[in-house]
Design a protein around this motif. Structure first.
Motif, PDB file in Angstrom:
ATOM      1  N   THR A 101       0.837  -1.204   0.000  1.00 47.05           N
ATOM      2  CA  THR A 101       0.000   0.000   0.000  1.00 47.05           C
ATOM      3  C   THR A 101       0.871   1.254   0.000  1.00 47.05           C
ATOM      4  O   THR A 101       0.586   2.232  -0.709  1.00 47.05           O
ATOM      5  CB  THR A 101      -0.929  -0.002   1.233  1.00 47.05           C
ATOM      6  OG1 THR A 101      -1.796  -1.133   1.160  1.00 47.05           O
ATOM      7  CG2 THR A 101      -1.767   1.266   1.289  1.00 47.05           C
ATOM      8  N   ALA A 102       1.951   1.224   0.788  1.00 45.39           N
ATOM      9  CA  ALA A 102       2.862   2.370   0.823  1.00 45.39           C
ATOM     10  C   ALA A 102       3.516   2.598  -0.535  1.00 45.39           C
ATOM     11  O   ALA A 102       3.664   3.751  -0.983  1.00 45.39           O
ATOM     12  CB  ALA A 102       3.927   2.147   1.896  1.00 45.39           C
ATOM     13  N   LEU A 103       3.920   1.528  -1.208  1.00 46.55           N
ATOM     14  CA  LEU A 103       4.519   1.672  -2.533  1.00 46.55           C
ATOM     15  C   LEU A 103       3.519   2.226  -3.539  1.00 46.55           C
ATOM     16  O   LEU A 103       3.846   3.115  -4.349  1.00 46.55           O
ATOM     17  CB  LEU A 103       5.040   0.317  -3.024  1.00 46.55           C
ATOM     18  CG  LEU A 103       6.410  -0.136  -2.537  1.00 46.55           C
ATOM     19  CD1 LEU A 103       6.731  -1.523  -3.084  1.00 46.55           C
ATOM     20  CD2 LEU A 103       7.506   0.857  -2.931  1.00 46.55           C
ATOM     21  N   LEU A 104       2.299   1.700  -3.521  1.00 47.24           N
ATOM     22  CA  LEU A 104       1.279   2.176  -4.458  1.00 47.24           C
ATOM     23  C   LEU A 104       0.936   3.638  -4.204  1.00 47.24           C
ATOM     24  O   LEU A 104       0.808   4.438  -5.152  1.00 47.24           O
ATOM     25  CB  LEU A 104       0.028   1.302  -4.352  1.00 47.24           C
ATOM     26  CG  LEU A 104       0.135  -0.096  -4.956  1.00 47.24           C
ATOM     27  CD1 LEU A 104      -1.034  -0.967  -4.527  1.00 47.24           C
ATOM     28  CD2 LEU A 104       0.205  -0.008  -6.490  1.00 47.24           C
ATOM     29  N   ASP A 105       0.791   4.006  -2.933  1.00 44.59           N
ATOM     30  CA  ASP A 105       0.544   5.417  -2.610  1.00 44.59           C
ATOM     31  C   ASP A 105       1.682   6.289  -3.114  1.00 44.59           C
ATOM     32  O   ASP A 105       1.466   7.387  -3.651  1.00 44.59           O
ATOM     33  CB  ASP A 105       0.395   5.591  -1.096  1.00 44.59           C
ATOM     34  CG  ASP A 105      -0.969   5.171  -0.577  1.00 44.59           C
ATOM     35  OD1 ASP A 105      -1.909   5.070  -1.390  1.00 44.59           O
ATOM     36  OD2 ASP A 105      -1.092   4.940   0.647  1.00 44.59           O
ATOM     37  N   HIS A 106       2.898   5.800  -2.946  1.00 43.67           N
ATOM     38  CA  HIS A 106       4.081   6.568  -3.321  1.00 43.67           C
ATOM     39  C   HIS A 106       4.117   6.860  -4.817  1.00 43.67           C
ATOM     40  O   HIS A 106       4.310   8.014  -5.229  1.00 43.67           O
ATOM     41  CB  HIS A 106       5.327   5.791  -2.900  1.00 43.67           C
ATOM     42  CG  HIS A 106       6.591   6.572  -2.993  1.00 43.67           C
ATOM     43  ND1 HIS A 106       6.910   7.590  -2.130  1.00 43.67           N
ATOM     44  CD2 HIS A 106       7.628   6.486  -3.870  1.00 43.67           C
ATOM     45  CE1 HIS A 106       8.090   8.104  -2.451  1.00 43.67           C
ATOM     46  NE2 HIS A 106       8.547   7.448  -3.499  1.00 43.67           N
ATOM     47  N   VAL A 107       3.928   5.824  -5.637  1.00 42.04           N
ATOM     48  CA  VAL A 107       3.992   6.066  -7.091  1.00 42.04           C
ATOM     49  C   VAL A 107       2.776   6.856  -7.565  1.00 42.04           C
ATOM     50  O   VAL A 107       2.871   7.656  -8.510  1.00 42.04           O
ATOM     51  CB  VAL A 107       4.135   4.743  -7.874  1.00 42.04           C
ATOM     52  CG1 VAL A 107       5.432   4.030  -7.502  1.00 42.04           C
ATOM     53  CG2 VAL A 107       2.936   3.818  -7.690  1.00 42.04           C
ATOM     54  N   HIS A 108       1.634   6.648  -6.917  1.00 42.44           N
ATOM     55  CA  HIS A 108       0.425   7.390  -7.305  1.00 42.44           C
ATOM     56  C   HIS A 108       0.578   8.874  -6.988  1.00 42.44           C
ATOM     57  O   HIS A 108       0.191   9.739  -7.801  1.00 42.44           O
ATOM     58  CB  HIS A 108      -0.783   6.813  -6.580  1.00 42.44           C
ATOM     59  CG  HIS A 108      -2.086   7.449  -6.966  1.00 42.44           C
ATOM     60  ND1 HIS A 108      -2.505   7.572  -8.276  1.00 42.44           N
ATOM     61  CD2 HIS A 108      -3.071   8.001  -6.196  1.00 42.44           C
ATOM     62  CE1 HIS A 108      -3.684   8.163  -8.315  1.00 42.44           C
ATOM     63  NE2 HIS A 108      -4.044   8.444  -7.063  1.00 42.44           N
ATOM     64  N   GLU A 109       1.151   9.181  -5.820  1.00 39.68           N
ATOM     65  CA  GLU A 109       1.373  10.579  -5.453  1.00 39.68           C
ATOM     66  C   GLU A 109       2.334  11.269  -6.404  1.00 39.68           C
ATOM     67  O   GLU A 109       2.310  12.497  -6.540  1.00 39.68           O
ATOM     68  CB  GLU A 109       1.920  10.656  -4.024  1.00 39.68           C
ATOM     69  CG  GLU A 109       0.888  10.304  -2.957  1.00 39.68           C
ATOM     70  CD  GLU A 109       1.524  10.046  -1.609  1.00 39.68           C
ATOM     71  OE1 GLU A 109       2.774  10.166  -1.506  1.00 39.68           O
ATOM     72  OE2 GLU A 109       0.788   9.703  -0.661  1.00 39.68           O
ATOM     73  N   ARG A 110       3.174  10.483  -7.067  1.00 35.89           N
ATOM     74  CA  ARG A 110       4.128  11.038  -8.030  1.00 35.89           C
ATOM     75  C   ARG A 110       3.629  10.957  -9.464  1.00 35.89           C
ATOM     76  O   ARG A 110       4.392  11.081 -10.405  1.00 35.89           O
ATOM     77  CB  ARG A 110       5.477  10.326  -7.873  1.00 35.89           C
ATOM     78  CG  ARG A 110       6.240  10.871  -6.676  1.00 35.89           C
ATOM     79  CD  ARG A 110       7.198   9.876  -6.082  1.00 35.89           C
ATOM     80  NE  ARG A 110       7.886  10.471  -4.929  1.00 35.89           N
ATOM     81  CZ  ARG A 110       7.316  10.671  -3.742  1.00 35.89           C
ATOM     82  NH1 ARG A 110       6.055  10.326  -3.541  1.00 35.89           N
ATOM     83  NH2 ARG A 110       7.992  11.218  -2.745  1.00 35.89           N
ATOM     84  N   GLY A 111       2.333  10.739  -9.624  1.00 31.70           N
ATOM     85  CA  GLY A 111       1.718  10.885 -10.932  1.00 31.70           C
ATOM     86  C   GLY A 111       1.267   9.624 -11.635  1.00 31.70           C
ATOM     87  O   GLY A 111       0.643   9.700 -12.692  1.00 31.70           O
ATOM     88  N   ALA A 112       1.569   8.458 -11.099  1.00 32.51           N
ATOM     89  CA  ALA A 112       1.166   7.222 -11.773  1.00 32.51           C
ATOM     90  C   ALA A 112      -0.350   7.078 -11.750  1.00 32.51           C
ATOM     91  O   ALA A 112      -0.981   7.187 -10.703  1.00 32.51           O
ATOM     92  CB  ALA A 112       1.819   6.019 -11.107  1.00 32.51           C
TER      93      ALA A 112
END
Length: 337
Positions: A166-177
């Motif tokens: 979840t942390a990884l997905l949030d991280h890439v999503h916050e950066r535009g993914a």
């Protein structure tokens, strides 16, 4: 109605002593006054206490060794080697040797004659050795839970793998993914099940679909590259990939470059397992540090405590992880799209 079994705690309370004193009195060990020893034995007889032979075996190390079983498809991986080294180091601090077990661990007679307990790492459904190991007649601590329907381990050390993904997905999503994908093994292990469930939950909660693409449990970089080529050909909109298997993300990086994508500029890449392979990529990849050596130490420590009677046989301990951010997940540049 079945009568409740009298426990050692019941005897200790009735005799007015501690649990450890009651145990020493009944087993003829420790520094217990003769009068106290007699009183405890009289109370035990009166209450109908019957010693639990299995519990006594947990406290009695006889071989001076514990067994370590790793996933047979993954023994070449850095993560498991570091975990094994951590387990060996911790066991040696307790004066125990560690025996590395193969898939035919029980083929040469009962394991109880060779080891006092077992560490079973990432037990998988479908691994024929695992049910026999869990039912070997000695205490078993698993690194991650066993998702199978049969025997259960004595105790376990687990990591919140759902939270880490979840942390990884949030991280890439916050950066535009906006179209992330997960390369994950089939749900034959607790780890893989947690990743797949977390991806599904994250998709529902964030309203962003995660494409889950199945890869081997111990996928090589070459296998990961081939799967990524297929994924990007079928789903060209994918703008971020999270690779689950240890070390396999280097293959994803290669396949992304072949498709014209630049990791860290218009494409994001992260790994569920940190290690030399992902740190050595160009650019270095964001990853989850599972702290495998410490994981192994914690598993071995718990087994030693169970063997010594210092931990309950049903103990479950949580092992922590950390998100390590590196240049591979910069926000995609969409100005040229």
């Amino acid at each position: 109605m079945t009568a409740r079994t009298v426990t050692l705690i019941d005897v200790a309370r009735a005799a007015g002593v501690s649990k450890s004193t009651a145990s020493d009195a009944l087993h003829g060990s420790g520094r217990v006054a003769e009068a106290t020893r007699d009183r405890v034995r009289e109370v035990a007889d009166r209450l109908g206490y019957r010693p639990n032979s299995a519990a006594r075996r947990l406290r009695r190390a006889s071989t001076g060794a514990i067994g370590l079983y790793l996933p047979q498809t993954a023994t070449r991986l850095e993560y498991y080697m570091n975990l094994a080294f951590g387990a060996v180091e911790r066991a040696q601090e307790e004066g125990l040797d560690v025996v590395l077990l193969g898939s035919a661990a029980g083929a040469h007679g009962p394991l109880g004659s060779r080891v006092d307990g077992l560490l079973v790492v990432d037990p998988e459904i479908g691994d024929p050795a695992v049910p026999a190991l869990l039912d070997a007649g000695v205490p078993v601590v698993t690194c991650e839970r066993y998702p199978g329907p049969t025997a259960t381990p004595t105790a376990a050390v687990v990591c919140d793998n759902a939270a880490s993904l979840t942390a990884l997905l949030d991280h890439v999503h916050e950066r535009g993914a906006v179209a992330p994908a997960l390369l994950a093994p089939e749900a034959t292990s607790s780890w893989a099940q947690a990743l797949r469930t977390a991806a599904e939950t994250w998709s529902a909660e964030r309203g962003v679909s995660v494409i889950v693409h199945t890869v081997p449990f111990a996928a090589t970089p070459a296998e990961a590259a081939e799967h990524t080529r297929r994924l990007l050909a079928d789903r060209p909109a994918v703008d971020a990939v999270i690779c689950a298997p240890d070390g396999a993300a280097a293959g994803v990086l290669r396949a992304a470059a072949e498709s014209g994508r630049t990791v860290g500029r218009d494409f994001q890449l992260a790994s569920c397992v940190d290690g030399i392979a992902v740190r050595s990529c160009d650019p270095p990849l964001t990853a989850i540090d599972l702290r495998p050596a410490e994981y192994g130490r914690t598993c071995a420590a718990l087994l030693c405590e169970v063997l010594a009677g210092r931990a309950r046989p049903d103990t479950v301990r949580l092992h922590d992880w950390a998100l390590v951010v590196r240049p591979s997940d910069r926000a995609p540049d969409r100005s040229s799209v």
